[in-house]
Design a protein around this motif. Structure first.
Motif, PDB file in Angstrom:
ATOM      1  N   LEU A 187      -6.766  -7.305  -2.079  1.00  0.00           N
ATOM      2  CA  LEU A 187      -6.641  -6.824  -0.696  1.00  0.00           C
ATOM      3  C   LEU A 187      -7.381  -7.733   0.287  1.00  0.00           C
ATOM      4  O   LEU A 187      -6.849  -8.102   1.343  1.00  0.00           O
ATOM      5  N   ARG A 241      -4.589   5.690   1.318  1.00  0.00           N
ATOM      6  CA  ARG A 241      -4.028   4.387   1.684  1.00  0.00           C
ATOM      7  C   ARG A 241      -4.413   3.962   3.103  1.00  0.00           C
ATOM      8  O   ARG A 241      -4.581   2.778   3.381  1.00  0.00           O
ATOM      9  N   TYR A 257      -8.764  -3.443   4.924  1.00  0.00           N
ATOM     10  CA  TYR A 257      -8.035  -4.720   5.042  1.00  0.00           C
ATOM     11  C   TYR A 257      -8.102  -5.238   6.473  1.00  0.00           C
ATOM     12  O   TYR A 257      -8.361  -6.428   6.721  1.00  0.00           O
ATOM     13  N   LEU A 277       0.826  -1.203   0.000  1.00  0.00           N
ATOM     14  CA  LEU A 277       0.000   0.000   0.000  1.00  0.00           C
ATOM     15  C   LEU A 277       0.862   1.256   0.000  1.00  0.00           C
ATOM     16  O   LEU A 277       0.541   2.246  -0.662  1.00  0.00           O
ATOM     17  N   PHE A 301       0.082   3.305  -3.344  1.00  0.00           N
ATOM     18  CA  PHE A 301      -1.177   3.950  -2.983  1.00  0.00           C
ATOM     19  C   PHE A 301      -0.821   5.190  -2.171  1.00  0.00           C
ATOM     20  O   PHE A 301      -0.184   5.101  -1.126  1.00  0.00           O
ATOM     21  N   GLU A 347      -7.450   0.534  -4.447  1.00  0.00           N
ATOM     22  CA  GLU A 347      -6.823  -0.477  -3.605  1.00  0.00           C
ATOM     23  C   GLU A 347      -6.515  -1.740  -4.405  1.00  0.00           C
ATOM     24  O   GLU A 347      -7.149  -2.007  -5.441  1.00  0.00           O
ATOM     25  N   ALA A 392      -7.726   2.253   2.904  1.00  0.00           N
ATOM     26  CA  ALA A 392      -7.577   0.905   2.355  1.00  0.00           C
ATOM     27  C   ALA A 392      -7.024  -0.042   3.420  1.00  0.00           C
ATOM     28  O   ALA A 392      -7.461  -1.197   3.525  1.00  0.00           O
TER      29      ALA A 392
END
Length: 399
Positions: free
Chosen positions: A376, A268, A275, A260, A264, A372, A271
């Protein structure tokens, strides 16, 4: 502070009394088991007796203070007092109050608080307050001029009469209140070892939920002793419930965090939280938990704006419980000190190195999903399955 000869702990619960008789009985049995475990864990020579609405711990005068502290740490307990038990007879009550006054009352104002839960005795609570106050006055009047103040006394003497006995005590040590641990279903607790998450975990423990703690190792993005402080936080929480397992799942999230961070930028953190929640969902499925608890508070971080909480929450079908949602940071710090997790939470977390230069405060779900990694959630499932399990609690059930 305790009256002479105190060898009994009078334990009070509050919210249990609002339940039906059947539910109250079941919750009291759970509380008794939890108290027994705490007494044993702290190596106190004592026996817990179930009394309707007033559990008792019988111990020695030498250990009664330790027993009070143990009882006052149990979720479900409103307060606990070190008490001397005498027959519910006027002479016996007057004698112990006089002896207590000579030992502890050395000036200022006093009051006697009476409570009668036994209708068979020939006097009521007001009678006990009157003759008890007279006994105290006469015990000390040769030493100084006593003063009665029923509104704000310097020292309170309390007499609680029930089941043919009088319990005489001086202090009420406050407990956490709430419900006994084990009266609700387990929740997965995401523990970072910082200030917030252990307090949030304790808050749901205080509402009766055992916790399944999960720690995400951030790899090179974690700070010094990042993992160890999480472990110590869970050990502290485990001490409140020594008859429950506190198996800490340590998840190696370093690879996902690095991915990430490399691919990202803005968003991030959202995201990563998605996760994290999906991973927690898989742990919950394996552990029989019914929800997730976090230490998030509205607006405390950019990823915790009202908008962003909505974006991240939609990563799981499980409810996400946020008991600190509206709590200010300073109040949170005080709670952490009370729980005992603050000292291990002051090491820098290190996750600020993972935060992007430009924070996303108004995330959009479709945009985040587009940015993402496609795998993920597959990573979350894999990492949950590969978690290392550390057994931090004994897990001996007292029921």
């Amino acid at each position: 502070m305790q009256p002479p000869g105190a060898d009994t702990v009078l334990v009070r619960h509050g919210e249990l009394n609002t339940k039906s008789s059947k539910v109250q009985g079941a919750m009291e049995r759970r509380l008794i088991a939890n108290l027994q475990a705490l007494v044993a864990d702290r190596e106190i020579d004592g026996e817990v007796e179930r009394r309707w609405s007033r559990p008792l711990i019988h111990t020695s005068e030498a250990q009664v203070e330790d027993a009070v502290e143990a009882a006052a740490s149990a979720p479900g307990v409103v307060s606990a007092s070190a008490a001397t038990v005498v027959p519910a007879e006027r002479d016996a009550i007057e004698d112990i109050l006089a002896r207590t006054a000579r030992e502890h009352y050395d000036g200022g104002s006093f009051a006697v608080r009476g409570r009668r839960a036994d209708r068979d005795v020939p006097f009521d609570s007001e009678d006990a307050q009157r003759f008890g106050g007279t006994a105290i006055w006469e015990a000390v009047e040769d030493e100084f001029e006593p003063e009665v103040d029923l509104d704000d006394p310097d020292l309170e003497f309390s007499v609680e009469i029930r089941d043919g006995k009088a319990f005489v005590f001086l202090e009420k040590v406050p407990g956490p209140g709430g419900l006994p641990i084990g009266t609700q279903e387990p929740l997965v607790a995401l523990i970072s070892g910082g200030i917030d998450s252990p307090v949030a975990a304790f808050e749901v423990m205080r509402r009766g939920c055992p916790i399944v703690p999960v720690y995400l190792d951030l790899g090179e993005y974690g700070g010094v002793d990042h993992r160890e402080r999480a472990v110590e936080s869970v050990r502290t929480l485990a001490a409140y419930a020594p008859n429950y397992e506190f198996d800490l799942r340590v998840v190696d999230a370093g690879e996902t965090v690095d991915l990430l961070a490399r691919t990202f930028e803005q968003g991030r953190m959202l995201a990563f939280r998605r996760y994290m929640y999906r991973l927690a969902e898989h742990v919950a499925e394996e552990a029989g938990a019914v929800g997730i608890v976090t230490g998030e508070a509205i607006g405390q971080k950019s990823s915790q704006t009202a908008t962003n909480l909505g974006v991240t929450s939609r990563a799981t079908d499980l409810p996400i419980h946020r008991p600190l949602l509206s709590v200010d940071k300073q109040e949170l710090i005080e709670r952490a000190k009370d729980v005992g997790t603050y000292s291990t939470a002051t090491i820098p977390a290190g996750c600020n190195r993972f935060a992007p230069d430009q924070a996303e405060t108004h995330g959009d779900l479709s945009t985040i999903e587009t940015r993402e990694p496609d795998d993920l959630f597959e990573r979350a499932e894999r990492d949950a399955a590969d978690a290392e399990v550390l057994e931090l609690g004994r897990g001996v059930d007292g029921v």
